[in-house]
Design an enzyme around this catalytic site. Structure first.
Site, short mmCIF file in Angstrom:
data_model
loop_
_atom_site.label_atom_id
_atom_site.label_comp_id
_atom_site.label_asym_id
_atom_site.label_seq_id
_atom_site.Cartn_x
_atom_site.Cartn_y
_atom_site.Cartn_z
N HIS A 36 42.52 47.09 41.68
CA HIS A 36 42.07 46.69 43.01
C HIS A 36 42.74 45.37 43.38
CE1 HIS A 36 39.52 44.65 40.04
NE2 HIS A 36 39.72 43.62 40.85
N HIS A 120 47.01 39.93 44.33
CA HIS A 120 47.67 40.65 43.25
C HIS A 120 46.79 41.79 42.75
CE1 HIS A 120 44.96 37.81 41.18
NE2 HIS A 120 44.91 38.72 40.22
#
Ligand code: 2AM
Length: 201
Positions: A36, A120
């Site tokens: 995620h 990220h």
């Protein structure tokens, strides 16, 4: 419970990311289903605070956008790498979403996030991984690029530690409500810039 706010990813994208995950000794690879983009780590809260957070997050307004991932990075402490990740492009709509989520969690009573936002997707947490091997992993996959991922919602997850690692459970999903529906200001502006009333209605 331990909470965080994130953008979930479509299955094919998680699988494309998981396909990168090999070849670094000392890496604990993140399973595809756990991948995620964290928008805000919240941490431990009680049930009442969780409800306040959900209420505040439901007021977030955002327009849909495409998220793109490109290249590999790592986090390190004293030259020892401790995480490997895929870079998420810092687009304007992503930064606006992050800011709205940050404002919402502060409205729910949490202190401001002290860290800079570095979007990220974590691929691995590293324990005593040889820096040279981490470097070669990054070079090998540096041309990685995801498809454009349309984003139209975000999720509040809870995180539990089980014997088999972290378990992330969606607590609430927040489909985007268009930013221009938020207040009358945008509509008024449209009227000003449509002096001949050509848009009708
Ligand atoms: P990471 O991807 O960089 O590991 C669930 O644990 C999510 O919250 C993870 O994506 C993790 O980020 C993030 N997270 C966990 N602990 C955190 C902390 N102390 N500060 C900021 N983010 C954290």
């Amino acid at each position: 419970m331990r909470l965080f706010v994130a953008i979930d990813l479509p299955r094919d994208v998680k699988e494309a990311l998981a396909a990168l995950c090999a070849g670094v000794p000392g890496a604990r690879w993140v399973p595809a289903e756990n991948m995620h983009v964290t928008l805000r780590f919240i941490g431990e809260v009680d049930g009442a605070r969780r409800d306040d957070i959900i209420e505040a997050l439901s007021e977030v307004r955002a327009d849909g956008f495409d998220l793109e991932m490109q290249g590999i990075g790592h986090f390190e402490t004293r030259r020892q790498p401790h995480a490997l990740w895929v870079r998420v492009n810092r687009s304007e709509p992503l930064l606006r979403l992050r800011e709205s989520v940050e404002n919402a969690v502060q409205r729910a009573g949490l202190p401001p996030e002290g860290r800079k936002f570095m979007p990220h997707v974590t691929l691995a947490r590293l324990k005593e991984a040889p820096p040279g091997r981490v470097e070669s992993f990054m070079q090998e996959h540096n041309l990685f690029r995801s498809r454009a991922v349309p984003v139209s919602d975000f999720t509040l997850f809870s995180s539990f530690l089980s014997r088999n690692g972290a378990l992330y459970r969606p607590e609430a999903e927040f489909p985007f409500v268009a930013a221009k529906e938020r207040d009358g200001a945008a509509e008024e502006e449209e009227e000003i810039y449509d002096p001949w009333g050509v848009s009708g209605s």
